[in-house]
Design a protein around this motif. Sequence first.
Motif, short mmCIF file in Angstrom:
data_model
loop_
_atom_site.label_atom_id
_atom_site.label_comp_id
_atom_site.label_asym_id
_atom_site.label_seq_id
_atom_site.Cartn_x
_atom_site.Cartn_y
_atom_site.Cartn_z
N ASN A 1 -9.41 -0.04 -6.59
CA ASN A 1 -10.09 1.13 -6.03
C ASN A 1 -11.43 1.42 -6.73
OD1 ASN A 1 -8.70 2.23 -3.76
ND2 ASN A 1 -7.04 2.85 -5.12
N CYS B 1 -4.42 -3.42 2.49
CA CYS B 1 -4.56 -1.98 2.74
C CYS B 1 -5.99 -1.52 2.51
CB CYS B 1 -3.61 -1.19 1.84
SG CYS B 1 -1.87 -1.29 2.32
N SER C 1 -9.20 -8.55 6.18
CA SER C 1 -8.12 -9.05 7.05
C SER C 1 -8.01 -10.56 7.09
CB SER C 1 -8.33 -8.52 8.48
OG SER C 1 -9.58 -8.94 9.00
N SER D 1 -0.74 -6.96 -0.75
CA SER D 1 -0.56 -5.78 0.10
C SER D 1 -1.65 -4.76 -0.15
CB SER D 1 0.81 -5.15 -0.16
OG SER D 1 1.85 -6.03 0.23
N ALA D 2 -1.98 -4.55 -1.42
CA ALA D 2 -3.03 -3.60 -1.77
C ALA D 2 -4.38 -4.05 -1.20
CB ALA D 2 -3.11 -3.44 -3.29
N GLU E 1 -15.68 0.22 7.89
CA GLU E 1 -14.57 0.71 8.71
C GLU E 1 -15.00 1.85 9.62
OE1 GLU E 1 -11.53 1.40 5.67
OE2 GLU E 1 -10.44 -0.34 6.49
N ASN F 1 2.05 -11.61 6.27
CA ASN F 1 1.58 -10.25 6.08
C ASN F 1 0.46 -9.87 7.05
OD1 ASN F 1 2.86 -8.79 3.63
ND2 ASN F 1 2.61 -10.91 2.93
N ARG G 1 2.48 -7.49 -4.38
CA ARG G 1 1.92 -6.16 -4.23
C ARG G 1 0.39 -6.16 -4.22
NH1 ARG G 1 5.19 -1.74 -4.62
NH2 ARG G 1 7.36 -2.11 -5.22
#
Length: 596
Positions: free
Chosen positions: A193, A228, A232, A224-225, A205, A249, A221
Amino acid sequence: MKIRSQDKKGLIEAALGKISCDMVIKNAQVVNVFTGEIYKANVGIYDGFIVHVQGDPDGLERQEKALEGKAYYDAQGQYLLPGFIDAHIHIESTMMTPRNFTKAVLPHGTTTVITDPHEIANVCGIEGVKYMQESSRNLPIRQYLLVPSCVPAVPGKENAGAVFTSKEVEDLLDLEGVIGLAEVMDYLGVIGNDQRMVDILKCTEDRDLFIQGHAPYVSGRELSAYLCGGPSSDHESRTPQEVRDKIRNGMYVDARESSMSRNVEALVKGAKDFRYLTHLTFCTDDREPEDILQEGHMNAVVRKAIESGMHPVDAIRSATLNIAQEVGIKNLGAIAPGYAADMMIVDSLEKLCPTAVFSQGQLVVEQGQLKVEIGEQEFSLEKQNTVFVDHLSMEDFKIKAPIEEGYIKTRIIQYDGLNSATTEFVLEDLPVKEGYVDISQDPTLKFVVVINRHGKLNTKGYGIVRNFGTHRGAVASTVSHDSHNLTIVYDHARNGYAAAKDLISLGGGISCAVEGQVVQHLALPIAGLLSPKPCEELAGEATQMKKALRDLGLTEIVNPLLRIATLALPVIPYAKMSDLGMVEVLTQEILPMFEQ
């Protein structure tokens, strides 16, 4: 997004047969990437779009007026398939300008490329991106731009010729032909982040644009992060397990077959038992002139996938429709009404050597020869010098130690293998003579220095590398991903100095020196990355450069030209160099060379 016609009414009327098509391709075996079928059909084209596919795959013998055209092209029973799309490419890495690149790849059936001008952006900033946009206009190939997301790739750990924040990215996202954000290389920044990455991802976005990823060895994980966070896709997958984890995923995996990294075979092996292959796509990333001439472009990538066990139609879909869907272009990559008329004719689905190529509804290649004129055009950036290094001396190529004599524990960058870009740090005791590190007794060790060449800073990062592959001499390059500083790997100071001075005088490129004398160079005067020469001429020069590098010892390297290119790439694990020193990729720390 959708590619739009300027004559929607005309498309409808041509589809109905009320007006003639501009062209009809007849007697073709159409490859349908929606269903996997192949059947005989005629295809009508109007205003650059397919308006009707006239065939009878179910044998219904429906009565329908024959397609009429102002011109006809007889496919003579050969296969008609969509034009290939490259999911991820740096045109700069071909060392050609966009115009010469187009001339080189069109005959191989590539009609669309998703380009990341990341390399030239790191040298010339916004001006470099605009140059790539302007020089790709009015060409018989679709060159969609993505805005570089990481300039430099790792802020604070290297110095490039520019710095892109969300402000620069936002301005560039509004340029014509831009469809999204280029590979988000700072995957650690996304996962952590980091505010800079959060802001860049948000402005993309907010426009609902494609976000391209870059996630080497990321799983669990952390994967996944990363997903998120917004990216893509990924073109950095190398192992069968990576492709399985990522596609499961929902990530698009752009299987890469470049001049440096050849991953298609392993990734096809990992994915081929999946029931659906909609998220398996193909790209070249970095493919050189010689490889394009000898092997092909995207057709070579698809051919490799077929050789690796994919069904030909599945492989073709992965290089066409899957990529269009990945980047969000709704009417590209298939032979169907309303889709862009970018197609090719081939006599074999395994060899994939086009006998004709159509782009935007026009015949642009026949029997390997261009049928359209691609004129020369001059751009001011092509005349600019971008190598600014002053006051170099032989002393700059010696590594001073904190002791005068004896041995000192030294951090070394070690390659996993001669054909691997993966590196790690190891600690070894190295001799020191008269205050300088001495590697003369170990031929597997070489000095490395990365010199900032962008004219704003006078930074130099020093290191020692093992298993680089050369036995003697020096290799210098301004093609040094991704900040493209001047990187030199050398055995003796006099060789490093000679190669570096040569590139400064050339305005960039690749050079090698032995016994203090330059033995060969490849001039790349446009941003230190590109040559103005056409593919055939440039390929010949690159071949001579490779021969010289092999004479220095790089005989086991698949592509000796690019061996040096990834040494200063601090987004590929685990140990790399920058103009600030040695970088630990996973922790993003600058590490000291010596441990006392």
